[in-house]
Design a protein around this motif. Sequence first.
Motif, PDB file in Angstrom:
ATOM      1  N   ARG A 135       0.839  -1.193   0.000  1.00 27.23           N
ATOM      2  CA  ARG A 135       0.000   0.000   0.000  1.00 27.23           C
ATOM      3  C   ARG A 135       0.878   1.250   0.000  1.00 27.23           C
ATOM      4  O   ARG A 135       1.907   1.292   0.678  1.00 27.23           O
ATOM      5  CB  ARG A 135      -0.901   0.025   1.239  1.00 27.23           C
ATOM      6  CG  ARG A 135      -1.844  -1.173   1.335  1.00 27.23           C
ATOM      7  CD  ARG A 135      -2.672  -1.107   2.612  1.00 27.23           C
ATOM      8  NE  ARG A 135      -3.503  -2.279   2.773  1.00 27.23           N
ATOM      9  CZ  ARG A 135      -4.736  -2.398   2.266  1.00 27.23           C
ATOM     10  NH1 ARG A 135      -5.249  -1.376   1.589  1.00 27.23           N
ATOM     11  NH2 ARG A 135      -5.432  -3.497   2.444  1.00 27.23           N
ATOM     12  N   ASP A 136       0.437   2.260  -0.754  1.00 31.26           N
ATOM     13  CA  ASP A 136       1.145   3.527  -0.701  1.00 31.26           C
ATOM     14  C   ASP A 136       0.701   4.295   0.548  1.00 31.26           C
ATOM     15  O   ASP A 136      -0.095   3.794   1.352  1.00 31.26           O
ATOM     16  CB  ASP A 136       0.928   4.347  -1.981  1.00 31.26           C
ATOM     17  CG  ASP A 136      -0.528   4.767  -2.187  1.00 31.26           C
ATOM     18  OD1 ASP A 136      -1.331   4.672  -1.231  1.00 31.26           O
ATOM     19  OD2 ASP A 136      -0.859   5.199  -3.305  1.00 31.26           O
ATOM     20  N   VAL A 155      -0.939  -0.798  -4.487  1.00 33.10           N
ATOM     21  CA  VAL A 155      -0.305  -0.460  -5.758  1.00 33.10           C
ATOM     22  C   VAL A 155       0.518  -1.604  -6.334  1.00 33.10           C
ATOM     23  O   VAL A 155       0.964  -1.536  -7.476  1.00 33.10           O
ATOM     24  CB  VAL A 155       0.578   0.795  -5.609  1.00 33.10           C
ATOM     25  CG1 VAL A 155      -0.272   2.023  -5.349  1.00 33.10           C
ATOM     26  CG2 VAL A 155       1.604   0.614  -4.484  1.00 33.10           C
ATOM     27  N   ALA A 156       0.736  -2.659  -5.550  1.00 32.19           N
ATOM     28  CA  ALA A 156       1.518  -3.801  -6.015  1.00 32.19           C
ATOM     29  C   ALA A 156       1.297  -4.960  -5.057  1.00 32.19           C
ATOM     30  O   ALA A 156       0.662  -4.811  -4.005  1.00 32.19           O
ATOM     31  CB  ALA A 156       3.005  -3.455  -6.103  1.00 32.19           C
ATOM     32  N   ALA A 157       1.814  -6.109  -5.438  1.00 35.22           N
ATOM     33  CA  ALA A 157       1.831  -7.274  -4.547  1.00 35.22           C
ATOM     34  C   ALA A 157       3.272  -7.758  -4.448  1.00 35.22           C
ATOM     35  O   ALA A 157       3.984  -7.824  -5.450  1.00 35.22           O
ATOM     36  CB  ALA A 157       0.936  -8.381  -5.081  1.00 35.22           C
ATOM     37  N   LEU A 158       3.679  -8.079  -3.245  1.00 34.52           N
ATOM     38  CA  LEU A 158       5.017  -8.610  -2.991  1.00 34.52           C
ATOM     39  C   LEU A 158       4.851 -10.086  -2.664  1.00 34.52           C
ATOM     40  O   LEU A 158       4.066 -10.441  -1.779  1.00 34.52           O
ATOM     41  CB  LEU A 158       5.657  -7.864  -1.831  1.00 34.52           C
ATOM     42  CG  LEU A 158       7.081  -8.252  -1.426  1.00 34.52           C
ATOM     43  CD1 LEU A 158       8.069  -8.023  -2.568  1.00 34.52           C
ATOM     44  CD2 LEU A 158       7.515  -7.465  -0.187  1.00 34.52           C
ATOM     45  N   ALA A 162       7.239  -1.054   4.935  1.00 32.37           N
ATOM     46  CA  ALA A 162       8.354  -0.098   4.928  1.00 32.37           C
ATOM     47  C   ALA A 162       8.483   0.560   3.559  1.00 32.37           C
ATOM     48  O   ALA A 162       8.643   1.787   3.456  1.00 32.37           O
ATOM     49  CB  ALA A 162       9.641  -0.824   5.299  1.00 32.37           C
ATOM     50  N   ALA A 163       8.404  -0.233   2.498  1.00 30.42           N
ATOM     51  CA  ALA A 163       8.547   0.334   1.156  1.00 30.42           C
ATOM     52  C   ALA A 163       7.370   1.226   0.807  1.00 30.42           C
ATOM     53  O   ALA A 163       7.527   2.253   0.139  1.00 30.42           O
ATOM     54  CB  ALA A 163       8.683  -0.791   0.135  1.00 30.42           C
ATOM     55  N   GLY A 164       6.177   0.829   1.234  1.00 29.78           N
ATOM     56  CA  GLY A 164       4.987   1.611   0.913  1.00 29.78           C
ATOM     57  C   GLY A 164       5.020   3.028   1.433  1.00 29.78           C
ATOM     58  O   GLY A 164       4.394   3.924   0.845  1.00 29.78           O
ATOM     59  N   GLN A 165       5.755   3.251   2.515  1.00 26.72           N
ATOM     60  CA  GLN A 165       5.845   4.597   3.080  1.00 26.72           C
ATOM     61  C   GLN A 165       6.589   5.569   2.166  1.00 26.72           C
ATOM     62  O   GLN A 165       6.510   6.786   2.338  1.00 26.72           O
ATOM     63  CB  GLN A 165       6.539   4.555   4.448  1.00 26.72           C
ATOM     64  CG  GLN A 165       5.714   3.848   5.506  1.00 26.72           C
ATOM     65  CD  GLN A 165       4.350   4.476   5.661  1.00 26.72           C
ATOM     66  OE1 GLN A 165       4.227   5.672   5.923  1.00 26.72           O
ATOM     67  NE2 GLN A 165       3.298   3.687   5.495  1.00 26.72           N
ATOM     68  N   ALA A 166       7.283   5.022   1.171  1.00 34.61           N
ATOM     69  CA  ALA A 166       8.020   5.875   0.233  1.00 34.61           C
ATOM     70  C   ALA A 166       7.255   6.089  -1.063  1.00 34.61           C
ATOM     71  O   ALA A 166       7.758   6.717  -1.989  1.00 34.61           O
ATOM     72  CB  ALA A 166       9.379   5.248  -0.079  1.00 34.61           C
ATOM     73  N   VAL A 167       6.017   5.576  -1.121  1.00 32.70           N
ATOM     74  CA  VAL A 167       5.243   5.644  -2.356  1.00 32.70           C
ATOM     75  C   VAL A 167       3.981   6.459  -2.163  1.00 32.70           C
ATOM     76  O   VAL A 167       3.212   6.212  -1.238  1.00 32.70           O
ATOM     77  CB  VAL A 167       4.841   4.228  -2.841  1.00 32.70           C
ATOM     78  CG1 VAL A 167       4.077   4.323  -4.156  1.00 32.70           C
ATOM     79  CG2 VAL A 167       6.066   3.339  -2.994  1.00 32.70           C
ATOM     80  N   GLY A 168       3.761   7.440  -2.999  1.00 27.89           N
ATOM     81  CA  GLY A 168       2.516   8.204  -2.980  1.00 27.89           C
ATOM     82  C   GLY A 168       2.532   9.331  -1.967  1.00 27.89           C
ATOM     83  O   GLY A 168       3.467   9.501  -1.199  1.00 27.89           O
ATOM     84  N   ASP A 169       1.462  10.090  -1.974  1.00 27.94           N
ATOM     85  CA  ASP A 169       1.317  11.224  -1.077  1.00 27.94           C
ATOM     86  C   ASP A 169       0.583  10.816   0.186  1.00 27.94           C
ATOM     87  O   ASP A 169      -0.327   9.985   0.144  1.00 27.94           O
ATOM     88  CB  ASP A 169       0.535  12.357  -1.748  1.00 27.94           C
ATOM     89  CG  ASP A 169       1.291  12.893  -2.958  1.00 27.94           C
ATOM     90  OD1 ASP A 169       2.538  12.908  -2.890  1.00 27.94           O
ATOM     91  OD2 ASP A 169       0.644  13.295  -3.931  1.00 27.94           O
ATOM     92  N   ALA A 170       0.973  11.397   1.264  1.00 27.70           N
ATOM     93  CA  ALA A 170       0.298  11.087   2.516  1.00 27.70           C
ATOM     94  C   ALA A 170      -1.098  11.682   2.514  1.00 27.70           C
ATOM     95  O   ALA A 170      -1.383  12.636   1.832  1.00 27.70           O
ATOM     96  CB  ALA A 170       1.103  11.650   3.670  1.00 27.70           C
TER      97      ALA A 170
END
Length: 236
Positions: free
Chosen positions: A191-192, A198-201, A228-236
């Motif tokens: 999740r962004d 936005v993706a599946a891991l 952890a990665a999702g926190q770097a994707v998209g706007d809060a």
Amino acid sequence: MRNAAVLLELLSAGPLQVPFSELSERSGLSPSTCHRLLRSLVLAGLVQQDQRSSRYSLGPDVVRLSESYLARQPVLRALGPYLVELRTMTKATVLVGLLVRSSVLYADRVDAEQAGGIFRQTERVHDAFETAAGRVLLAHADPAVWDGARAASPTGPAFDEKDRAAWAAEPWLAVERTEPAGAVEIAVPVRDRSGRVVAALSALGGPKTFTGELEPERAAALVRAARAAGQAVGDA
């Protein structure tokens, strides 16, 4: 543009090279319109024509556009640094899946150290309903996307809204894959910062590697990396 997209879709789904008559017939376009569009697509590098057989196939610029598209996906850049570590922790092939209509595209991957044999998966596109990553993505997609995927997939009609709701309620999914045969895949949503999936891991391995009692442990590692990665994707 729509007619050109139809031709590209036919070329992507058929044999390596397709005769002009088949493209015109299956697209429903008149021969003159079909020929004009194919000529334009050849000039653009999206289609190529064999000089000996005169048959058509996808052109090399399709690959360039695809790679450019993937390079611009923030979620792939955000997940990239985690993939090797996850491979080591899970002892499996680690993949990042994106939903494309009724298919899941594995846009990035790091193979397990012992990934030879039948569990060496090279295909990047699979029916979403037959994969753990695809089911995760479909479960969190818009209803219109779910309906379209069910209609387009040969296996989609076997699933209904109850399946979708059950998949969405789970923090992770495990699916025994038919391709590669005997493999097991576990997947979690990415999740962004707005909460949108936005993706599946996912992690893919053979039955000897993926015993049931270890699935929660592997899933937990995937969940931590996805968050952890999702926190770097998209706007809060």
